[in-house]
Design a protein around this motif. Sequence first.
Motif, PDB file in Angstrom:
ATOM      1  N   ARG A  36      36.891 153.558  25.126  1.00  0.00           N
ATOM      2  CA  ARG A  36      36.118 154.138  26.372  1.00  0.00           C
ATOM      3  C   ARG A  36      35.367 153.074  27.277  1.00  0.00           C
ATOM      4  NH1 ARG A  36      35.541 158.500  22.699  1.00  0.00           N
ATOM      5  NH2 ARG A  36      33.728 157.591  21.633  1.00  0.00           N
ATOM      6  N   ALA A  37      34.649 152.115  26.290  1.00  0.00           N
ATOM      7  CA  ALA A  37      34.047 150.841  26.890  1.00  0.00           C
ATOM      8  C   ALA A  37      35.067 150.004  27.818  1.00  0.00           C
ATOM      9  CB  ALA A  37      33.228 150.191  26.023  1.00  0.00           C
ATOM     10  N   ASN A  38      35.763 149.754  27.235  1.00  0.00           N
ATOM     11  CA  ASN A  38      36.998 148.857  28.041  1.00  0.00           C
ATOM     12  C   ASN A  38      37.606 149.260  29.219  1.00  0.00           C
ATOM     13  OD1 ASN A  38      37.722 145.875  26.381  1.00  0.00           O
ATOM     14  ND2 ASN A  38      37.090 147.197  24.872  1.00  0.00           N
ATOM     15  N   ILE A  39      37.845 150.542  28.957  1.00  0.00           N
ATOM     16  CA  ILE A  39      38.475 151.357  30.196  1.00  0.00           C
ATOM     17  C   ILE A  39      37.521 151.456  31.218  1.00  0.00           C
ATOM     18  CG2 ILE A  39      39.586 153.621  30.851  1.00  0.00           C
ATOM     19  CD1 ILE A  39      41.097 153.504  28.017  1.00  0.00           C
ATOM     20  N   SER A  40      36.477 151.963  30.904  1.00  0.00           N
ATOM     21  CA  SER A  40      35.314 152.392  32.054  1.00  0.00           C
ATOM     22  C   SER A  40      34.838 150.995  32.728  1.00  0.00           C
ATOM     23  CB  SER A  40      34.042 152.896  31.427  1.00  0.00           C
ATOM     24  OG  SER A  40      33.401 152.293  30.312  1.00  0.00           O
ATOM     25  N   GLN A  41      34.854 149.912  32.089  1.00  0.00           N
ATOM     26  CA  GLN A  41      34.629 148.665  32.541  1.00  0.00           C
ATOM     27  C   GLN A  41      35.699 147.901  33.347  1.00  0.00           C
ATOM     28  OE1 GLN A  41      32.607 146.441  29.357  1.00  0.00           O
ATOM     29  NE2 GLN A  41      31.306 148.032  28.878  1.00  0.00           N
ATOM     30  N   GLY A  42      36.839 148.572  33.137  1.00  0.00           N
ATOM     31  CA  GLY A  42      37.914 147.788  33.617  1.00  0.00           C
ATOM     32  C   GLY A  42      38.407 146.435  33.163  1.00  0.00           C
TER      33      GLY A  42
END
Length: 221
Positions: A36-42
């Motif tokens: 979730r963190a990596n996807i949301s932070q791009g």
Amino acid sequence: MRIVLVGPPGAGKGTQAAFLAKNLSIPHISTGDLFRANISQGTDLGKQAKAYMDAGNLVPDEVTIGMAEDRLDQADAADGFLLDGFPRNEQQARALDAYLARHGIALDGVLDLEVPEDEVVKRIAGRRICRNDSAHVFHVENQKPAVEGVCDICGGELYRRDDDAPDKVRNRLEVYHRETEPIIDYYRKQDLVVTISALGPVAEVTRRAMAALRAGSERPA
């Protein structure tokens, strides 16, 4: 302490991880949070993961490993961490060992939460989730709502997710036995595994886990 938490779906890993991390003052690092963190932070890894997920494919080990290593590089994990959902197979376990060796550190223990399969099916198949907020979770036996089918918190409709049906749960258990359970033997050969029963009240399981981890850390090297 540096700990890996393992156990089948429905063993209560997320719940226990949160309590253990708080008691030990170490960050709780879950695979779900990493994605979730990596996807949301791009991030580059997040974009790669999203591309695989959008195509309906499994995210390759190297992407998951990269996310985990980036997270372990953060300052709050310098003195310890609790990994939940990683490693999920032997390739990831070997990659974690290599990462730790490069940094001159090692795991203190691998906590194996043991739950009979019938109990796992009962726990998961009995879950009911609010359509308005997935954080509102009930159970047909252990945490009944005041009104059947209605969320106590917001009044939303309670439902059972498709993948919580008994046949789907047994399929998830087969995947766990095939892919993740072998890492228990992998770590047992390193004398790192402590196994506890995950049956009983949450607080009792946490007490049991803390006692097992302390006893394991006190064993002679």
